[in-house]
Design a protein around this motif. Structure first.
Motif, PDB file in Angstrom:
ATOM      1  N   ALA A 102       0.876  -1.286   0.026  1.00 27.77           N
ATOM      2  CA  ALA A 102       0.032  -0.042   0.032  1.00 27.77           C
ATOM      3  C   ALA A 102       0.792   1.306   0.024  1.00 27.77           C
ATOM      4  O   ALA A 102       0.595   2.197  -0.673  1.00 27.77           O
ATOM      5  CB  ALA A 102      -0.925   0.000   1.252  1.00 27.77           C
ATOM      6  N   MET A 103       1.921   1.181   0.679  1.00 26.39           N
ATOM      7  CA  MET A 103       2.968   2.505   1.084  1.00 26.39           C
ATOM      8  C   MET A 103       3.572   2.537  -0.617  1.00 26.39           C
ATOM      9  O   MET A 103       3.708   3.767  -1.140  1.00 26.39           O
ATOM     10  CB  MET A 103       3.841   2.141   1.931  1.00 26.39           C
ATOM     11  CG  MET A 103       3.230   2.244   3.357  1.00 26.39           C
ATOM     12  SD  MET A 103       3.382   3.613   4.173  1.00 26.39           S
ATOM     13  CE  MET A 103       5.211   3.596   4.542  1.00 26.39           C
ATOM     14  N   GLY A 104       3.936   1.399  -1.205  1.00 23.96           N
ATOM     15  CA  GLY A 104       4.570   1.840  -2.618  1.00 23.96           C
ATOM     16  C   GLY A 104       3.553   2.448  -3.366  1.00 23.96           C
ATOM     17  O   GLY A 104       4.063   3.177  -4.348  1.00 23.96           O
ATOM     18  N   ALA A 105       2.221   1.879  -3.460  1.00 17.95           N
ATOM     19  CA  ALA A 105       1.424   2.485  -4.383  1.00 17.95           C
ATOM     20  C   ALA A 105       1.313   4.063  -4.187  1.00 17.95           C
ATOM     21  O   ALA A 105       0.970   4.718  -5.089  1.00 17.95           O
ATOM     22  CB  ALA A 105       0.043   1.674  -4.364  1.00 17.95           C
ATOM     23  N   LEU A 106       0.997   4.430  -2.753  1.00 22.51           N
ATOM     24  CA  LEU A 106       0.686   5.642  -2.532  1.00 22.51           C
ATOM     25  C   LEU A 106       1.977   6.373  -2.994  1.00 22.51           C
ATOM     26  O   LEU A 106       2.001   7.646  -3.174  1.00 22.51           O
ATOM     27  CB  LEU A 106       0.475   5.836  -0.947  1.00 22.51           C
ATOM     28  CG  LEU A 106      -0.294   7.311  -0.947  1.00 22.51           C
ATOM     29  CD1 LEU A 106      -1.571   7.376  -1.292  1.00 22.51           C
ATOM     30  CD2 LEU A 106      -0.482   7.001   0.913  1.00 22.51           C
ATOM     31  N   LYS A 107       3.296   6.006  -2.575  1.00 24.93           N
ATOM     32  CA  LYS A 107       4.344   6.605  -2.991  1.00 24.93           C
ATOM     33  C   LYS A 107       4.551   7.243  -4.412  1.00 24.93           C
ATOM     34  O   LYS A 107       5.042   8.137  -4.902  1.00 24.93           O
ATOM     35  CB  LYS A 107       5.721   6.072  -2.371  1.00 24.93           C
ATOM     36  CG  LYS A 107       5.809   6.205  -0.760  1.00 24.93           C
ATOM     37  CD  LYS A 107       7.436   5.256  -0.579  1.00 24.93           C
ATOM     38  CE  LYS A 107       7.357   5.296   1.058  1.00 24.93           C
ATOM     39  NZ  LYS A 107       8.684   4.583   1.292  1.00 24.93           N
ATOM     40  N   LYS A 108       4.085   6.017  -5.305  1.00 21.72           N
ATOM     41  CA  LYS A 108       4.164   6.179  -6.684  1.00 21.72           C
ATOM     42  C   LYS A 108       3.266   7.313  -7.227  1.00 21.72           C
ATOM     43  O   LYS A 108       3.520   7.997  -8.015  1.00 21.72           O
ATOM     44  CB  LYS A 108       3.752   4.805  -7.364  1.00 21.72           C
ATOM     45  CG  LYS A 108       4.242   4.731  -8.759  1.00 21.72           C
ATOM     46  CD  LYS A 108       4.208   3.410  -9.261  1.00 21.72           C
ATOM     47  CE  LYS A 108       4.638   3.225 -10.841  1.00 21.72           C
ATOM     48  NZ  LYS A 108       4.401   1.776 -11.173  1.00 21.72           N
ATOM     49  N   PHE A 109       1.971   7.391  -6.516  1.00 18.62           N
ATOM     50  CA  PHE A 109       1.112   8.294  -6.784  1.00 18.62           C
ATOM     51  C   PHE A 109       1.476   9.755  -6.409  1.00 18.62           C
ATOM     52  O   PHE A 109       1.287  10.733  -6.964  1.00 18.62           O
ATOM     53  CB  PHE A 109      -0.361   7.947  -6.295  1.00 18.62           C
ATOM     54  CG  PHE A 109      -1.233   9.202  -6.383  1.00 18.62           C
ATOM     55  CD1 PHE A 109      -1.834   9.346  -7.193  1.00 18.62           C
ATOM     56  CD2 PHE A 109      -1.608   9.896  -5.122  1.00 18.62           C
ATOM     57  CE1 PHE A 109      -3.117  10.354  -7.492  1.00 18.62           C
ATOM     58  CE2 PHE A 109      -2.691  10.831  -5.224  1.00 18.62           C
ATOM     59  CZ  PHE A 109      -3.167  11.359  -6.284  1.00 18.62           C
ATOM     60  N   ASN A 110       2.125   9.737  -5.036  1.00 20.14           N
ATOM     61  CA  ASN A 110       2.309  11.000  -4.484  1.00 20.14           C
ATOM     62  C   ASN A 110       3.402  11.798  -5.223  1.00 20.14           C
ATOM     63  O   ASN A 110       3.417  12.840  -5.309  1.00 20.14           O
ATOM     64  CB  ASN A 110       2.658  10.844  -2.918  1.00 20.14           C
ATOM     65  CG  ASN A 110       2.768  11.958  -2.136  1.00 20.14           C
ATOM     66  OD1 ASN A 110       1.653  12.774  -2.127  1.00 20.14           O
ATOM     67  ND2 ASN A 110       3.939  12.566  -1.787  1.00 20.14           N
TER      68      ASN A 110
END
Length: 404
Positions: A137-145
């Protein structure tokens, strides 16, 4: 009150110039800790009764202004304690955590930093499955952010909606987004509980996490038998995958990770006894004739402390978790090959054995209470999910029983 804050002078730490620091003394759960004010005066100028600096002190331009400043700081600390109490967070905090929150030591902690702290704690506690979900989840959010930093306050309703839109534009699933959002929500809830962010910023009051029913995963007994009858030699790459699937089915739908950790010593008096990795719930399963006919291949020349199945190959717990993850991927890939050989249209995965076991027992009129216990569910509502996936013709047959 269990928690209190008082202004005091710390005469134990008298400085070389004869001055003593003025501190706030924080009391919480019968423990005491000091919070510095940054000010110090000679001990003879401290009024212990009124908790203030005496007016006769001439070390500052205005004693009244200094006393007012100290009282304001005390009021701010008191307000912080009251806020934590109103949010039901105060009771669970240690005195050190409370001090950090009140002095804003955690103010600089950002979402990604805090999430990584939680991941580190999970790995330390050997909860590698949870840590893996958080990393995803953190990886997906970092990529989006696209930025290295993300403040909790930035994760608003609109921010989550933009993340949702980005997720769907890539062709990803609703349930994939649901998994990410549940993790983000869990991290945010923990941060609120620890006083790192105010509940006023909580975006999930408005944002509702979406999910959709998963496709039917169960296969019939006839198709299970096709897998059983598949002739495979022990050197065939599909040999273990076929056996894992059947053993899971015959062991009340045991999960792949629990099956991986089974040891020869888990078999006691014709029963398999183990605790589930996910919940630590104990299981006690009968070893049937059909099950032992498969297990005998794996039990030969092994001691009590050996793993039954050749899934875990290393000694370190973190390495063992990765062994299970890698082998599960290979297992699922080989199940797809088995489905083709057995002319099974449904998509075979490691979860299908559990769903098939539950569905086939429901079709054999096994009471839902018994099935719930076999599956290890603590709530009947969880077991009822399997009933939702019953084939339509079975539901039609049940309806026909209404005829008088």
């Amino acid at each position: 009150m269990k928690t209190n804050i008082t202004l005091s002078m710390d005469k134990r730490r008298k400085r070389k110039d004869g001055m003593c620091p003025i501190i706030f003394r924080l009391s919480h759960h019968r423990k005491t800790i000091s919070i510095t004010t940054g000010f110090a005066v000679p001990p003879e100028y401290w009024n212990e009764k009124n908790r203030e600096i005496k007016r006769t002190y001439n070390g500052v331009s205005s004693v009244a202004r200094l006393n007012n400043l100290l009282m304001k700081k005390k009021t701010d600390l008191r307000d912080g304690i009251n806020s934590l109490e109103e949010n039901s967070s105060l009771e669970a905090l240690s005195i050190t955590d409370l001090k950090n929150i009140l002095t804003k030591s955690n103010k600089s902690i950002l979402f990604f930093e805090y999430g990584q702290q939680l991941i580190d704690e999970m790995e330390e506690a050997k909860r590698f499955g949870n840590a893996r979900a958080y990393k995803s989840a953190m990886g997906a959010l970092k990529k989006f952010n696209k930025k290295a930093n993300l403040r909790f306050e930035e994760i608003s309703y609109n921010y989550l909606k933009r993340f949702e839109t980005s997720h769907f534009k890539k062709g990803n699933s609703v349930n994939g987004l649901s998994m990410y959002m549940r993790t983000i929500r869990a991290i945010y809830n923990k941060a609120i509980h620890q006083g790192i962010v105010s509940a006023d910023y909580y975006p999930f009051k408005k944002y509702k996490i979406k999910s959709q029913p998963t496709a039917k995963r169960a296969i019939s007994k006839d198709k299970i038998k096709r897998i059983l009858d598949l002739k495979l030699e022990s050197d065939n790459p599909l040999f273990h995958a076929r056996n894992y699937f059947l053993c899971s089915y015959l062991m009340n739908g045991i999960s792949f990770i629990d099956m991986a950790y089974l040891k020869v010593g888990s078999i006691v008096d014709g029963r398999i006894q183990y605790s589930r990795q996910k919940t630590a719930r104990p299981y006690d399963i009968k070893v049937t004739k059909q099950l032992i006919s498969i297990l005998n291949y794996y039990l030969e020349d092994k001691s009590k402390d050996d793993f039954i199945f050749p899934i875990i190959r290393r000694e370190q717990i973190k390495d063992q978790f990765h062994d299970v993850q890698w082998e599960r991927k290979r297992y699922n890939k080989r199940l797809r090959e088995i489905a083709i050989l057995c002319e099974i249209e449904e998509r075979l995965t490691s979860y299908v054995s559990r769903h098939s076991m539950a569905t086939n027992l429901i079709l054999d009129d096994v009471p839902i209470n018994a099935l719930s216990k076999m599956l290890g569910h603590s709530k009947l509502q969880t077991t009822e999910i399997y009933i939702k996936n019953l084939p339509t013709h079975i539901m039609d047959e049940y309806q026909e029983r209404l005829e008088i």
